[in-house]
Scaffold this active site. Structure first.
Site, PDB file in Angstrom:
ATOM      1  CG  ASP A 143      17.286  -3.262   2.374  1.00  0.00           C
ATOM      2  OD1 ASP A 143      16.947  -3.662   3.452  1.00  0.00           O
ATOM      3  OD2 ASP A 143      16.353  -3.673   1.428  1.00  0.00           O
ATOM      4  CB  THR A 165      -0.857   0.182   1.283  1.00  0.00           C
ATOM      5  OG1 THR A 165       0.009   0.013   2.451  1.00  0.00           O
ATOM      6  CG2 THR A 165      -1.799  -1.428   1.484  1.00  0.00           C
TER       7      THR A 165
HETATM    8  C1  PRP Z   1      12.079   4.327   3.942  1.00  0.00           C
HETATM    9  C2  PRP Z   1      12.728   5.696   4.370  1.00  0.00           C
HETATM   10  C3  PRP Z   1      11.648   6.349   4.685  1.00  0.00           C
HETATM   11  C4  PRP Z   1      10.442   5.981   3.772  1.00  0.00           C
HETATM   12  C5  PRP Z   1      10.270   6.702   2.725  1.00  0.00           C
HETATM   13  O1  PRP Z   1      11.661   3.526   5.171  1.00  0.00           O
HETATM   14  O2  PRP Z   1      13.854   5.133   5.382  1.00  0.00           O
HETATM   15  O3  PRP Z   1      11.211   6.091   6.161  1.00  0.00           O
HETATM   16  O4  PRP Z   1      11.020   4.743   3.322  1.00  0.00           O
HETATM   17  O5  PRP Z   1       9.035   6.503   1.940  1.00  0.00           O
HETATM   18  P1  PRP Z   1       7.894   7.187   2.168  1.00  0.00           P
HETATM   19  O6  PRP Z   1       8.164   8.838   1.809  1.00  0.00           O
HETATM   20  O7  PRP Z   1       7.202   6.648   0.761  1.00  0.00           O
HETATM   21  O8  PRP Z   1       7.130   6.962   3.262  1.00  0.00           O
HETATM   22  P2  PRP Z   1      11.328   2.221   4.967  1.00  0.00           P
HETATM   23  O9  PRP Z   1       9.820   1.797   4.922  1.00  0.00           O
HETATM   24  O10 PRP Z   1      11.934   1.388   3.775  1.00  0.00           O
HETATM   25  O11 PRP Z   1      11.931   1.346   6.239  1.00  0.00           O
HETATM   26  P3  PRP Z   1      13.414   1.175   6.785  1.00  0.00           P
HETATM   27  O12 PRP Z   1      14.076   2.580   7.200  1.00  0.00           O
HETATM   28  O13 PRP Z   1      13.325   0.468   8.055  1.00  0.00           O
HETATM   29  O14 PRP Z   1      14.143   0.170   5.887  1.00  0.00           O
END
Ligand code: PRP
Ligand code: URA
Length: 209
Positions: free
Chosen positions: A203, A108
């Site tokens: 990652d 989503t």
């Molecule tokens: C990544 C990043 C942000 C988010 C950005 O985190 O660090 O928090 O995605 O995406 P958005 O602007 O569309 O919300 P992720 O959800 O991959 O989690 P992680 O940091 O644990 O890898």
């Protein structure tokens, strides 16, 4: 409407390019993120208020300036925001650190909260919400919303790379929050990744995947 500051200092731009390179490994990626965060902190804290104090130098008494007013807290959005904390703390070692755990549901693209621990006096502090990637803006907007619900008022968002979609989302949801970025990229791809971006920041930082 909030202000978007793009930090186009040559050192920052150079280091962002190194981070984008897919051949850059986790160790160098972490070091670069930390260095850029420190350089960004210099600019992000430019408007901290000062007050005059009297001290004694080896030569005479003197009136000099020290930081006054609001104390700082850094709030990384887990996981990837963690990589920005130590660089900022090098410049503001007395800052408190809050944590917000969010992950973006891969289907989503909506943020899911799994952890939140903020300083007890959150309402009195200037809060720097940090996350390297501002993609759809869903995570940052939700994190800022959670912080406001818990009393946070003076908030700035500090990101490494932003997509225009993410900036628009945060500006719409939180017009009081200024945004600081090292690079404004072109757009998102169909999976919500920033183009050209740097891939998955979490990652690459932690060597997962
Ligand atoms: C990544 C990043 C942000 C988010 C950005 O985190 O660090 O928090 O995605 O995406 P958005 O602007 O569309 O919300 P992720 O959800 O991959 O989690 P992680 O940091 O644990 O890898
Ligand atoms: N999260 C990331 O880590 N990278 C992107 O490009 C988008 C969201």
């Amino acid at each position: 409407m909030s202000i978007v500051h793009v930090m186009d200092h040559p050192l920052i731009q150079h280091k962002v390019s190194l981070m984008r390179d897919k051949e850059t490994g986790s160790k160098e990626f972490r070091e670069l993120l930390s260095e850029i965060s420190m350089l960004m902190a210099y600019e992000v804290t430019r408007d901290l208020p000062l007050k005059t104090v009297e001290i004694e130098t080896p030569i005479c008494r003197a009136q000099t300036q020290v930081i006054a007013g609001k104390k700082l807290a850094i709030v990384p959005i887990l996981r990837a925001g963690l990589g920005m904390v130590d660089g900022i703390m090098k410049l503001v070692p007395a800052a408190k650190v809050g944590h917000i755990g969010l992950y973006r549901d891969p289907n989503t693209l909506e943020p899911v909260e799994y952890y939140c621990k903020l300083p007890a006096d959150v309402e009195e502090r200037e809060l720097l919400v940090v996350d390297p990637m501002l993609a759809t803006g869903g995570s940052a907007s939700a994190a800022i919303g959670f912080i406001k619900k818990r009393g946070g008022k003076a908030i700035k968002l500090v990101c490494l790379i932003a997509a225009p979609e993410g900036v628009r989302r945060v500006q719409k949801d939180h017009p009081d929050v200024d945004i600081f970025v090292a690079a404004m990229d072109e757009k998102l791809n169909d999976h919500g990744y920033i183009i050209p971006g740097l891939g998955d920041a979490g990652d690459r930082l932690f060597g997962t995947r």
